[in-house]
Design an enzyme around this catalytic site. Structure first.
Site, PDB file in Angstrom:
ATOM      1  N   HIS A  16       0.497  43.676   7.755  1.00  0.00           N
ATOM      2  CA  HIS A  16       0.760  42.954   8.994  1.00  0.00           C
ATOM      3  C   HIS A  16       0.078  43.640  10.173  1.00  0.00           C
ATOM      4  CE1 HIS A  16       3.929  41.554  12.119  1.00  0.00           C
ATOM      5  NE2 HIS A  16       3.182  40.515  11.803  1.00  0.00           N
ATOM      6  N   HIS A  60      -1.912  40.266  19.336  1.00  0.00           N
ATOM      7  CA  HIS A  60      -0.807  39.408  18.917  1.00  0.00           C
ATOM      8  C   HIS A  60       0.007  38.795  20.040  1.00  0.00           C
ATOM      9  CE1 HIS A  60       3.509  38.747  18.022  1.00  0.00           C
ATOM     10  NE2 HIS A  60       3.016  38.080  16.990  1.00  0.00           N
TER      11      HIS A  60
END
Length: 251
Positions: A16, A60
């Site tokens: 991730h 992100h």
């Protein structure tokens, strides 16, 4: 461009935002985190957005506050200013997507590219991401929480494996109208974008999502802190804070 299938993505563990450690100088979505993932051979999940001058960068959050200590959104700043910002007070900065791909091509497994919503410039982000990926030699797919972004790829790049990101209705925390949150949580826009996989937050999944898996749509888990356990009920696992093997089943 090669057309990928479910077999190219099944059974992999995906790091991730790279193989990051925010507490030890390897911030998420940094070149250092992607280099660490590539050295191990893991699959990778990352996020792309646009700078104000139209460059595709990897980042992100909706705002720069948490990671860079700067108020505002990525799309508010040109690339030159973004690359002056430090990630979590390290020497790492916000990388260009092309620079990340140059690192990942050195040995990473399959790549999952999440496209963030950038409002009216969504089509620009989609088109530029597609064009950059055309020259990437590795295995890749795209995903987004925004069903219209996934639909863009269905219409304009149907050869690219695509996924719908989703989470429970309660996780939208009143940020969206109730009906829209209900529809997104249940992946009720799939008739428009026909996803090849659904990446759903770990926990209870709606029955209609589980039914789609029975019909051949892959189910991907995010974000696991016990990847080998979560692999039992998912076709692929996006993980952090653990060190699973590279694969858990043959695709």
């Amino acid at each position: 461009m090669r057309q990928y299938t479910a077999a190219d993505f099944c059974g992999f563990y995906y790091a991730h935002r790279g193989l990051y450690d925010n507490h030890h100088g390897i911030p998420e979505n940094s070149l250092a985190a992607f280099r660490a993932a590539a050295e191990k051979g893991y699959g990778v999940e990352l996020d792309v957005q646009l700078s104000s001058d139209g460059q595709v960068v990897v980042f992100h959050d909706d705002t720069l506050d948490r990671i860079c200590g700067v108020h505002g959104k990525v799309i508010d700043y040109p690339l030159e200013q973004l690359q002056e910002m430090k990630l979590l007070e390290t020497a790492e900065t916000i990388p260009l997507f092309t620079d990340v791909l140059a690192v990942l091509r050195q040995g990473a497994g399959p790549l999952i590219v999440e496209l963030k919503t950038v409002g009216k410039r969504n089509p620009e982000l989609c088109e530029k991401t597609r064009e950059i990926l055309r020259s990437y030699p590795g295995v890749f797919c795209i995903e987004s929480f925004d069903p219209m972004i996934v639909r863009w790829f269905r219409k304009n790049a149907p050869e690219i494996f695509r996924g719908q990101l989703a989470q429970p209705e309660a996780d939208y925390q009143g940020q969206l109208p109730g009906v829209l949150a209900w529809m997104l949580a249940g992946c009720r826009f799939s008739f428009l974008n026909k996803p090849d996989f659904i990446a759903y937050k770990i926990g209870t999944r709606p029955e209609r999502v589980l039914e789609k898996r029975k019909k051949g749509i892959l189910l991907v888990a995010w974000t696991s802190h016990d990847a080998e356990k979560d692999a039992k009920e998912n076709d692929a696992v996006i993980f952090e804070y653990c060190a699973p093997p590279l694969r858990y089943q043959e695709g």
